[in-house]
Design an enzyme around this catalytic site. Structure first.
Site, PDB file in Angstrom:
ATOM      1  N   THR A  33     -30.569  11.903 -23.645  1.00 12.26           N
ATOM      2  CA  THR A  33     -30.715  10.661 -24.394  1.00 12.26           C
ATOM      3  C   THR A  33     -31.984   9.959 -23.941  1.00 12.26           C
ATOM      4  O   THR A  33     -32.183   9.746 -22.746  1.00 12.26           O
ATOM      5  CB  THR A  33     -29.472   9.777 -24.127  1.00 12.26           C
ATOM      6  OG1 THR A  33     -28.366  10.408 -24.750  1.00 12.26           O
ATOM      7  CG2 THR A  33     -29.649   8.369 -24.660  1.00 12.26           C
ATOM      8  N   HIS A 179     -20.483  17.277 -28.447  1.00  6.69           N
ATOM      9  CA  HIS A 179     -20.489  16.599 -27.142  1.00  6.69           C
ATOM     10  C   HIS A 179     -19.051  16.290 -26.748  1.00  6.69           C
ATOM     11  O   HIS A 179     -18.477  15.285 -27.162  1.00  6.69           O
ATOM     12  CB  HIS A 179     -21.323  15.327 -27.225  1.00  6.69           C
ATOM     13  CG  HIS A 179     -21.722  14.764 -25.890  1.00  6.69           C
ATOM     14  ND1 HIS A 179     -21.063  15.070 -24.715  1.00  6.69           N
ATOM     15  CD2 HIS A 179     -22.727  13.918 -25.540  1.00  6.69           C
ATOM     16  CE1 HIS A 179     -21.647  14.433 -23.703  1.00  6.69           C
ATOM     17  NE2 HIS A 179     -22.659  13.730 -24.187  1.00  6.69           N
ATOM     18  N   HIS A 182     -18.590  14.038 -20.397  1.00  6.24           N
ATOM     19  CA  HIS A 182     -19.105  12.773 -19.858  1.00  6.24           C
ATOM     20  C   HIS A 182     -18.398  11.496 -20.272  1.00  6.24           C
ATOM     21  O   HIS A 182     -19.028  10.433 -20.352  1.00  6.24           O
ATOM     22  CB  HIS A 182     -20.609  12.647 -20.180  1.00  6.24           C
ATOM     23  CG  HIS A 182     -21.421  13.732 -19.554  1.00  6.24           C
ATOM     24  ND1 HIS A 182     -22.668  14.095 -19.999  1.00  6.24           N
ATOM     25  CD2 HIS A 182     -21.153  14.574 -18.529  1.00  6.24           C
ATOM     26  CE1 HIS A 182     -23.136  15.099 -19.268  1.00  6.24           C
ATOM     27  NE2 HIS A 182     -22.215  15.411 -18.371  1.00  6.24           N
ATOM     28  N   TYR A 184     -17.169  10.453 -23.163  1.00  7.59           N
ATOM     29  CA  TYR A 184     -17.317   9.910 -24.523  1.00  7.59           C
ATOM     30  C   TYR A 184     -16.058  10.204 -25.347  1.00  7.59           C
ATOM     31  O   TYR A 184     -15.050  10.681 -24.806  1.00  7.59           O
ATOM     32  CB  TYR A 184     -18.619  10.429 -25.153  1.00  7.59           C
ATOM     33  CG  TYR A 184     -19.807   9.937 -24.358  1.00  7.59           C
ATOM     34  CD1 TYR A 184     -20.102   8.572 -24.289  1.00  7.59           C
ATOM     35  CD2 TYR A 184     -20.586  10.799 -23.582  1.00  7.59           C
ATOM     36  CE1 TYR A 184     -21.139   8.092 -23.506  1.00  7.59           C
ATOM     37  CE2 TYR A 184     -21.625  10.329 -22.792  1.00  7.59           C
ATOM     38  CZ  TYR A 184     -21.895   8.972 -22.759  1.00  7.59           C
ATOM     39  OH  TYR A 184     -22.910   8.493 -21.979  1.00  7.59           O
TER      40      TYR A 184
HETATM   41  C1  FMN Z   1     -32.082  10.585 -19.032  1.00  7.26           C
HETATM   42  C2  FMN Z   1     -30.825  11.394 -19.188  1.00  7.26           C
HETATM   43  C3  FMN Z   1     -30.189  11.439 -20.406  1.00  7.26           C
HETATM   44  C4  FMN Z   1     -29.061  12.235 -20.608  1.00  7.26           C
HETATM   45  N1  FMN Z   1     -28.498  12.314 -21.846  1.00  7.26           N
HETATM   46  C5  FMN Z   1     -27.504  13.192 -22.088  1.00  7.26           C
HETATM   47  C6  FMN Z   1     -27.023  13.404 -23.405  1.00  7.26           C
HETATM   48  O1  FMN Z   1     -27.510  12.822 -24.388  1.00  7.26           O
HETATM   49  N2  FMN Z   1     -26.022  14.297 -23.574  1.00  7.26           N
HETATM   50  C7  FMN Z   1     -25.468  14.988 -22.516  1.00  7.26           C
HETATM   51  O2  FMN Z   1     -24.537  15.784 -22.730  1.00  7.26           O
HETATM   52  N3  FMN Z   1     -25.925  14.811 -21.266  1.00  7.26           N
HETATM   53  C8  FMN Z   1     -26.939  13.963 -21.029  1.00  7.26           C
HETATM   54  N4  FMN Z   1     -27.458  13.845 -19.758  1.00  7.26           N
HETATM   55  C9  FMN Z   1     -27.003  14.784 -18.707  1.00  7.26           C
HETATM   56  C10 FMN Z   1     -27.966  15.984 -18.655  1.00  7.26           C
HETATM   57  O3  FMN Z   1     -27.883  16.768 -19.843  1.00  7.26           O
HETATM   58  C11 FMN Z   1     -27.664  16.899 -17.459  1.00  7.26           C
HETATM   59  O4  FMN Z   1     -26.368  17.436 -17.553  1.00  7.26           O
HETATM   60  C12 FMN Z   1     -27.806  16.132 -16.152  1.00  7.26           C
HETATM   61  O5  FMN Z   1     -29.058  15.480 -16.090  1.00  7.26           O
HETATM   62  C13 FMN Z   1     -27.655  17.046 -14.951  1.00  7.26           C
HETATM   63  O6  FMN Z   1     -28.597  18.100 -14.995  1.00  7.26           O
HETATM   64  P1  FMN Z   1     -29.962  18.062 -14.128  1.00  7.26           P
HETATM   65  O7  FMN Z   1     -29.529  18.029 -12.678  1.00  7.26           O
HETATM   66  O8  FMN Z   1     -30.653  19.342 -14.503  1.00  7.26           O
HETATM   67  O9  FMN Z   1     -30.721  16.837 -14.508  1.00  7.26           O
HETATM   68  C14 FMN Z   1     -28.537  13.005 -19.532  1.00  7.26           C
HETATM   69  C15 FMN Z   1     -29.167  12.929 -18.279  1.00  7.26           C
HETATM   70  C16 FMN Z   1     -30.300  12.164 -18.106  1.00  7.26           C
HETATM   71  C17 FMN Z   1     -30.982  12.150 -16.749  1.00  7.26           C
END
Ligand code: FMN
Length: 377
Positions: A33, A179, A182, A184
Site C-alpha cells: 500500500t 487479500h 493482516h 482485514y
Molecule cells: C509500506 C507497506 C505497505 C504494505 N501494504 C500491504 C498491502 O497492501 N497488502 C498486503 O497484503 N501486505 C502489505 N504489506 C506487507 C508486505 O506485503 C510484506 O508482507 C511485509 O512488508 C513483510 O515483508 P518484508 O519483510 O519483505 O517487507 C505492506 C508492508 C509495507 C512495509
C-alpha cells in the site's frame, strides 16, 4: 583445453512454472500500500513505480485495491469498483506488461480497520463484529466502532469481490490475489478474536471461514482458478485479529483452496520474526501448509537474499515475496543476481502522498535502466 568454473546457481534466479505462467525468477514484488492513488483512482505515477519493479518473467503484485466504496481505511488507496478506476489501471498494467512481467491485483476490503472519515456519508465501517479495534499508539491510528454486517448483507459483499475480480481482468491484470491476511475483513470473519457472531458465519471454524470461502468460490467461478491466488496470515496478530488455533485455521483454508483444481497460488506471511542469538530469524512455520497445498506456494515476511535462496533451494517455498527491500530497490532481482549492495528503505515515506519522493526516486544500480524505465512508462 580451458576449464571454466561452473557458474554459481542462484536458486532465487531460477525459472519456475506457475500454472500456465512461465516465470524466469522467483523474486516477487509483495503487495505494498503506497497511498498515492488520489480519490481512490490509480495515477500515472504508478505506471512508473510498477514498471521500475517489473522484469521479464517476474511476478508483480499490486497494492491492496478496494472492492467497493466501503473498502477503504487509509488515505488515497486505489479501488477497482468503478469504470473510471478500471480505465486508470489499464495504462499501468500495460507499462508492466511491456517489461514482460506478470501483474496480479490484490483485492481487499478493510472492514473495521477504518474510520468513519474514509466511509461514504461517514457511516460506520462494516465488519463481522461491532467490537472496535483498540487505538494504536504507535501509528496514532484511531479506528471507529464498526457495524456488524447482517447475515443477509453478506452475499452483497461477496458480489463486490466478484465484480472487482472481473474488473481486474478487464483492466488487463493476469490474475487476482484475494487479500485474506493482516486483520482485514476476510480475517475478521476467520479469526475467533474478532468473530463473535451467532449466525452461520460465526462459531465453528467452518462457519468462521464461510465468508472467505464464498469469496474464493465466487471469484474462481468468475475468472477461473488458474488466475486466482490468495494471501493468508494465520499466525499474524495485527489489529486485534488473532486466532486461538492458527494451525487448524491454515489447514482448513488450504483444504478449501485444494477443492479448486488448478487454484494458482497460496501466499503466506510468516509469523513475526524472532531474535535468536542476536540475529533476526524467520520462524519458518509455514512448512505444513506448503506441504498440504497443491498449487504454487509463496512465502513472505522478513526475507533477504540469503534466506530467500535457502528456502527455494530447500523447497520450503516456490517463490519469495519481498516488501520493504523491493520498495527501496526497484532492481532487486538484478541486485540479488549480482549479490550487489542494497538501498536502505525510508519508513517515513512509505505511506506519504508524494508522486515521486520515496516512491519512484530510489536509485537503480545501473542508473541507465532507471532512465529507460521512466521514459517507457
Ligand atoms: C509500506 C507497506 C505497505 C504494505 N501494504 C500491504 C498491502 O497492501 N497488502 C498486503 O497484503 N501486505 C502489505 N504489506 C506487507 C508486505 O506485503 C510484506 O508482507 C511485509 O512488508 C513483510 O515483508 P518484508 O519483510 O519483505 O517487507 C505492506 C508492508 C509495507 C512495509
Amino acid at each position: 583445453m580451458v576449464h571454466q568454473a561452473p557458474k554459481e546457481v542462484i536458486p532465487l534466479m531460477t525459472p519456475y512454472k506457475m500454472g500456465q505462467f512461465q516465470l524466469s525468477h522467483r523474486v516477487v514484488l509483495a503487495p505494498l500500500t503506497r497511498c498515492r492513488s488520489y480519490g481512490n483512482v490509480p495515477q500515472p505515477h504508478a505506471a512508473v513505480y510498477y514498471s521500475q519493479r517489473a522484469t521479464k518473467g517476474g511476478l508483480v503484485i499490486a497494492e491492496a485495491t478496494g472492492v467497493s466504496a466501503t473498502a477503504q481505511g487509509y488515505p488515497e488507496t486505489p479501488g477497482i469498483w468503478t469504470q473510471e478506476q478500471v480505465e486508470a489501471w489499464k495504462p499501468i498494467v500495460d507499462a508492466v506488461h511491456r517489461k514482460g512481467a506478470l501483474f496480479f491485483c490484490q483485492i481487499w476490503h478493510v472492514g473495521r480497520v477504518s474510520n468513519n472519515k474514509f466511509q461514504p456519508d461517514e457511516q460506520a465501517p462494516i465488519s463481522s463484529t461491532d467490537k472496535q479495534i483498540s487505538p494504536d499508539p504507535e501509528s496514532g491510528m484511531v479506528y471507529s466502532k464498526p457495524r456488524r454486517l447482517q447475515t443477509k448483507e453478506i452475499s452483497g459483499i461477496v458480489d463486490d469481490f466478484r465484480r472487482a475480480a472481473r474488473n481486474a481482468i478487464e483492466a488487463g491484470f493476469d490474475g487476482v490475489e484475494i487479500h485474506g491476511a493482516h486483520g482485514y475483513l476476510l480475517e475478521q470473519f476467520m479469526k475467533d478474536s474478532s468473530n463473535d457472531r451467532t449466525d452461520e458465519y460465526g462459531g465453528s471454524l467452518e462457519n468462521r471461514c464461510r465468508f472467505a470461502v464464498e469469496v474464493i468460490d465466487a471469484i474462481v467461478h468468475e475468472v477461473g482458478a488458474h488466475r486466482v491466488g490468495i494471501r493468508l496470515s494465520p499466525f499474524v496478530d495485527f489489529v486485534d485479529c488473532v486466532d486461538s488455533d492458527p494451525i487448524a485455521l491454515g489447514h482448513y483454508m488450504i483444504q478449501q483452496l485444494n477443492k479448486h483444481e488448478g487454484f494458482l497460488y497460496c501466499h503466506m506471511v510468516e509469523p513475526r520474526m524472532a531474535i535468536v542469538d542476536g540475529r533476526r530469524q524467520i520462524p519458518h512455520r509455514l512448512l505444513p501448509f506448503r506441504k498440504a497445498f497443491n498449487g504454487t506456494f509463496i512465502a513472505a515476511g522478513g526475507y533477504d537474499r540469503e534466506e530467500g535462496n535457502k528456502v527455494v533451494a530447500e523447497g520450503y517455498a516456490d517463490l519469495v515475496a519481498y516488501g520493504r527491500l523491493f520498495l527501496a530497490n526497484p532492481d532487486l532481482p538484478r541486485r540479488f543476481e549480482l549479490d550487489a549492495p542494497l538501498n536502505k528503505y525510508d519508513r517515513s515515506t512509505f505511506y506519504t502522498q508524494d508522486p515521486v519522493v520515496g516512491y519512484t526516486d530510489y536509485p537503480f544500480l545501473e542508473e541507465d535502466s532507471n532512465r529507460k524505465a521512466a521514459t517507457q512508462a
